[in-house]
Enzyme design. Structure first.
Site, PDB file in Angstrom:
ATOM      1  N   ASP A 189     -20.761-122.651 -50.681  1.00  0.00           N
ATOM      2  CA  ASP A 189     -20.281-121.557 -49.834  1.00  0.00           C
ATOM      3  C   ASP A 189     -20.766-120.250 -50.455  1.00  0.00           C
ATOM      4  OD1 ASP A 189     -18.883-119.774 -48.254  1.00  0.00           O
ATOM      5  OD2 ASP A 189     -16.895-120.419 -48.923  1.00  0.00           O
ATOM      6  N   GLU A 219     -18.940-110.949 -48.289  1.00  0.00           N
ATOM      7  CA  GLU A 219     -18.308-111.680 -47.182  1.00  0.00           C
ATOM      8  C   GLU A 219     -16.953-112.218 -47.599  1.00  0.00           C
ATOM      9  OE1 GLU A 219     -17.282-115.237 -44.717  1.00  0.00           O
ATOM     10  OE2 GLU A 219     -17.576-115.074 -46.878  1.00  0.00           O
ATOM     11  N   HIS A 330     -14.095-123.884 -51.607  1.00  0.00           N
ATOM     12  CA  HIS A 330     -13.521-122.982 -52.608  1.00  0.00           C
ATOM     13  C   HIS A 330     -13.059-123.736 -53.853  1.00  0.00           C
ATOM     14  CE1 HIS A 330     -12.919-119.042 -50.178  1.00  0.00           C
ATOM     15  NE2 HIS A 330     -14.022-119.680 -49.812  1.00  0.00           N
TER      16      HIS A 330
END
Length: 363
Positions: A189, A219, A330
């Site tokens: 990610d 982001e 994450h």
């Protein structure tokens, strides 16, 4: 770009070495310098011009034959930390306390290795975890917070205070590896989508429309880079690339999977930040079906992407989004299927090559 199948010797049809370099390079929100340098390097031979802005966004532009322009965005930043305090006894070991840059679940941080990025170079550290048999029942059941996390560098407090400054950055330390039919590591990610965008830029020659390939910053802390580019680039159409949830693992009902690894590129209908333009996501699906590219539909209950940053920043814009299904988001073991990576590259390439500016995305 080769098709999505692996050869008899198990070799991938895409550049795993570049993907590994992208994912293992550090770059937290606002400090994407190292990853930005890689993006600029990769753009050198694939686009007509490259520019950066005051926030650190990178835009690689392929000039088309018309004034119509398409922005493609993938973010460069990874979640990480900033050092907020050095603590410890004067004659004992020093420890670092952290402030989060992006959304962390502190439960996944225990017993992990980290890298502290200082002015004098990188410093290794660990986030320790006390042996469970030394904890009380209350301590074992407590939900940890980032403020409860301490980084142990093995250095005396005095030396640590000399080598580490407040505001120094901390990233997780993890290798990117091929595991079965998947690739796993930290910062997939959104580096895996950044990789897909770079590959698409390399695939496309002489487009009908001008394409701005945008590697965005910040982001993970509020789509900030994309919002700035929405004004500066002001495209006629925007397509964002990001990873998405794949809860296709034990413990989740099928209705909670969102996407499934191996079923292809995900065409986003919505997340909590955006409802993509129906005419755009329908055309993405039509292109995928015509080119026989594996794809699936994504309806994400929570989470946002750069798509929202472009949708209404400089007036109303038609937007679409492609996602790579990814497990364990994450964390340091984010995991994506190799065929989904290739399908995303193929679909993005096919869509951009077919874009002529003649499609009417207005209502």
């Amino acid at each position: 770009m080769a098709d999505s199948e692996t050869g008899a010797d198990g070799e991938l049809s895409f550049d795993l070495e570049l993907l590994t370099e992208l994912t293992e390079t550090s770059g937290v929100p606002g400090y994407e310098d190292r990853i930005r340098a890689l993006v600029q390097r990769e753009f050198e031979d694939s686009v007509d011009r490259v520019r950066t802005d005051a926030m650190g966004n990178v835009v690689g532009t392929l000039e088309g034959d018309s004034d119509y322009s398409v922005a493609v965005a993938a973010h460069m930043d990874e979640i990480g930390f900033m050092v907020k305090h050095v603590t410890g006894e004067e004659d004992g070991t020093g420890f670092l306390q952290l402030d989060a840059l992006g959304g962390w679940d502190a439960r996944v941080l225990k017993a992990q290795r980290v890298t502290i990025h200082t002015d004098d170079g990188d410093l290794p550290g660990v986030i320790g975890s006390p042996p469970p048999h030394t904890l009380s029942e209350e301590e074992r059941s407590k939900t940890p917070e980032v403020e409860d996390v301490y980084v142990d560098t093995g250095l005396p407090t005095e030396e640590l205070e000399e080598r580490v400054s407040l505001g120094d950055l901390v990233t997780m330390d993890q290798r990117t590896e091929r595991v079965g039919e998947t690739v796993t590591g930290k910062a997939l990610d959104d580096r895996i989508c950044l990789f897909a965008m770079l590959e698409a830029a390399r695939n496309i020659e002489n487009p009908d429309v001008t394409i701005h390939f945008c590697a965005t910053v910040q982001e993970e802390v509020g789509l900030r880079g994309a919002r700035a580019l929405g004004v500066d680039v002001d495209p006629d159409l925007a397509i964002a690339l990001d990873v998405t949830v794949a809860n296709d693992v034990p413990g989740f009902d099928a209705s909670k999977h969102v996407t499934t690894l191996g079923d292809g590129a995900a065409i986003k209908l919505k997340d909590s930040s955006v409802i993509t333009s129906p005419k755009v996501h329908r055309r993405l699906r039509a292109v995928a079906e015509e080119a026989d590219i594996d794809h699936q539909i994504e309806i994400l209950p929570a989470g946002g992407t750069d798509t929202a940053g472009f949708q209404n920043t400089a007036g109303a814009k038609p937007v679409g989004a492609l996602s790579i299904p990814t497990r364990y988001l994450h964390t340091v073991t984010e995991t994506a299927h190799v065929d989904d990576v290739t399908a995303t590259i193929d679909l993005l390439t096919a869509f951009l090559e077919s874009e002529s500016g003649e499609h009417d995305y207005t209502y």
